[in-house]
Design a protein around this motif. Structure first.
Motif, short mmCIF file in Angstrom:
data_model
loop_
_atom_site.label_atom_id
_atom_site.label_comp_id
_atom_site.label_asym_id
_atom_site.label_seq_id
_atom_site.Cartn_x
_atom_site.Cartn_y
_atom_site.Cartn_z
N VAL A 233 -36.17 40.68 70.22
CA VAL A 233 -34.74 40.77 69.89
C VAL A 233 -34.01 39.68 70.66
CG1 VAL A 233 -32.70 42.24 69.86
CG2 VAL A 233 -34.97 43.25 69.55
N LEU A 234 -33.38 38.77 69.92
CA LEU A 234 -32.74 37.60 70.55
C LEU A 234 -31.40 37.35 69.88
CD1 LEU A 234 -35.93 35.36 70.47
CD2 LEU A 234 -34.95 36.44 72.51
N GLU A 235 -30.40 37.00 70.68
CA GLU A 235 -29.07 36.80 70.11
C GLU A 235 -28.71 35.32 69.98
OE1 GLU A 235 -26.24 39.56 70.49
OE2 GLU A 235 -27.37 40.99 71.71
N ASP A 236 -29.20 34.54 70.93
CA ASP A 236 -28.79 33.15 71.03
C ASP A 236 -29.60 32.28 70.06
OD1 ASP A 236 -27.92 30.70 72.15
OD2 ASP A 236 -29.77 30.67 73.35
N PRO A 237 -28.93 31.48 69.20
CA PRO A 237 -29.66 30.68 68.21
C PRO A 237 -30.73 29.78 68.82
CG PRO A 237 -27.28 30.55 67.84
CD PRO A 237 -27.48 31.33 69.10
N VAL A 240 -33.72 31.90 69.51
CA VAL A 240 -34.40 32.21 68.24
C VAL A 240 -35.28 31.04 67.84
CG1 VAL A 240 -34.04 32.58 65.76
CG2 VAL A 240 -32.66 33.84 67.43
N ALA A 258 -32.15 38.73 60.47
CA ALA A 258 -30.87 38.38 61.08
C ALA A 258 -29.74 38.89 60.21
CB ALA A 258 -30.78 36.86 61.22
N THR A 262 -30.09 32.08 58.34
CA THR A 262 -30.15 31.22 59.53
C THR A 262 -30.44 29.78 59.11
OG1 THR A 262 -30.94 33.09 60.79
CG2 THR A 262 -31.33 30.94 61.75
N VAL A 303 -32.39 39.14 65.14
CA VAL A 303 -31.05 38.94 65.68
C VAL A 303 -30.27 40.21 65.37
CG1 VAL A 303 -28.97 37.50 65.62
CG2 VAL A 303 -31.23 36.47 65.17
N ARG A 315 -28.96 48.64 67.48
CA ARG A 315 -29.45 47.92 68.66
C ARG A 315 -30.38 48.79 69.49
NH1 ARG A 315 -25.92 43.27 69.77
NH2 ARG A 315 -26.40 43.46 71.99
#
Ligand code: TXA
Ligand code: MG
Length: 325
Positions: A233-237, A240, A258, A262, A303, A315
């Motif tokens: 689980v990653l938020e920052d592009p 990713v 996402a 993207t 994302v 989440r």
């Protein structure tokens, strides 16, 4: 989608329940695998069919808040307020159980989880049956909850006696569980009813229980929410991008889930259909996780949606999916 093989024949489903059989039925959250909550042998079969350990308690589904006093005792005012404001709806209240609740439903605990689901087919079933229907999600133990009849059939096949088709679930993640069995109310599981709604009904924020799931709500294991793929689980592009590149370099089949399409993604990454904002995301989440399995994805980069409304529950599930159980 309805078909002749999945008639919405509530009368037939009620007969199955009365005979001690199992009925899969739609709710607004996820499909449930139901049995007559007063029939210990029928409830025991739920555990056998799911492959679920006996200590994990089941939620009893009711047709209306008028039945609260039959199934629970010592009901605090906060519970009545929440029931009045949120039922029918995706909220489960944990309360001291009444004597009519069999041990097998609660795993021997002194509390019982109660909920009135907001789905016309579920309500028709519960009204026609008259009693309580004990039901966990209608998946095999260790798989994500089913949100369509196809998911139920994939998991349970012929082990369920009757399947009521109510179309895809509109909420898509499980109910919010609030413990009202003693002291201050506490959220044990984030779900379809948001923190904002709970706070506005009770006039104060309801804290989330901070401990690990096992002791307070047995059955909330990380593995319940995990596809076969490793979930990141990653938020920052940039994160990713780095994670997909390194997983591809390691030879893995890589997928991405996402909220929106993207840009600049490597062609080798399988982009699952975007999940949208918090409510849309919740609705499609479990289907996308099952899709990742079907496509043989080994590393799924996710994302998450923003932590607003039902996004908090999404989440939470993603965090569990990403935990090595
Ligand atoms: O949205 C939902 O809640 C769906 C639909 C079918 O209603 N049901 C569902 O059931 O998610 P299940 O069994 O998959 O998850 C219910 C959770 C269990 O993990 C258990 O931890 C908790 O509720 N629970 C139920 N009764 C409890 C009790 N008496 N004490 C503590 N936890 C309880
Ligand atoms: Mg479940």
């Amino acid at each position: 989608m309805r078909s002749a093989a999945d008639p919405v024949d509530v009368t037939a489903a009620v007969e199955v329940l009365r005979a001690g059989g199992l009925v899969a039925f739609p709710t607004e959250t996820v499909y449930g695998l139901g049995a007559d909550a007063s029939n210990a042998a029928a409830v025991t079969r739920i555990f056998e069919v799911k492959g679920r350990p006996l200590g994990h308690p089941l939620i009893v589904h009711l047709s209306s808040a008028d039945q609260l006093d039959e199934w629970a005792g010592a009901i605090p005012r906060d519970a009545r307020r929440l029931a009045e404001a949120c039922w029918p709806g995706p909220l489960t209240l944990l309360l001291p159980r009444s004597t009519r609740v069999p041990d097998v439903v609660t795993g021997g605990r002194s509390t019982v989880g109660l909920r009135v689901p907001a789905h016309p087919v579920a309500l028709a079933l519960l009204r026609a049956f008259g009693g309580g229907v004990a039901a966990p999600s209608a998946n095999r133990f260790g798989r994500v909850s089913p949100t369509t009849v196809a998911h139920v059939r994939d998991d349970l096949g012929d082990d369920v006696d009757y399947v009521l088709d109510g179309g895809p679930c509109t909420v898509g993640v499980e109910s919010t569980i609030v413990d009202l069995s003693g002291g201050e109310p506490e959220v044990l599981r984030a779900g379809g009813v948001s923190d904002d709604v709970l706070a506005s009904v009770l006039g104060r924020p309801v804290p989330h229980w901070g401990g690990g799931g096992a002791a307070r709500a047995p059955g909330m294991l990380a593995a319940h929410y995990a596809p076969r793929a490793r979930v990141l689980v990653l938020e920052d592009p940039e994160a990713v991008d780095a994670a997909t590149r390194s997983a591809l370099a390691a030879g893995s089949v890589v997928g991405l889930l996402a909220p929106v399409v993207t840009d600049g993604l490597s062609l080798e990454v399988i982009e699952l259909e975007p999940a949208g904002g918090p409510e849309d995301y919740a609705r499609v989440l479990y289907d996308r996780l099952r899709q990742a399995d079907r496509l043989g994805i080994e590393v799924l980069v996710v994302v998450p949606p923003p932590a607003e409304g039902v996004g908090v529950a999404v989440r939470d599930r993603l965090r569990r999916a990403a935990t090595d159980a």
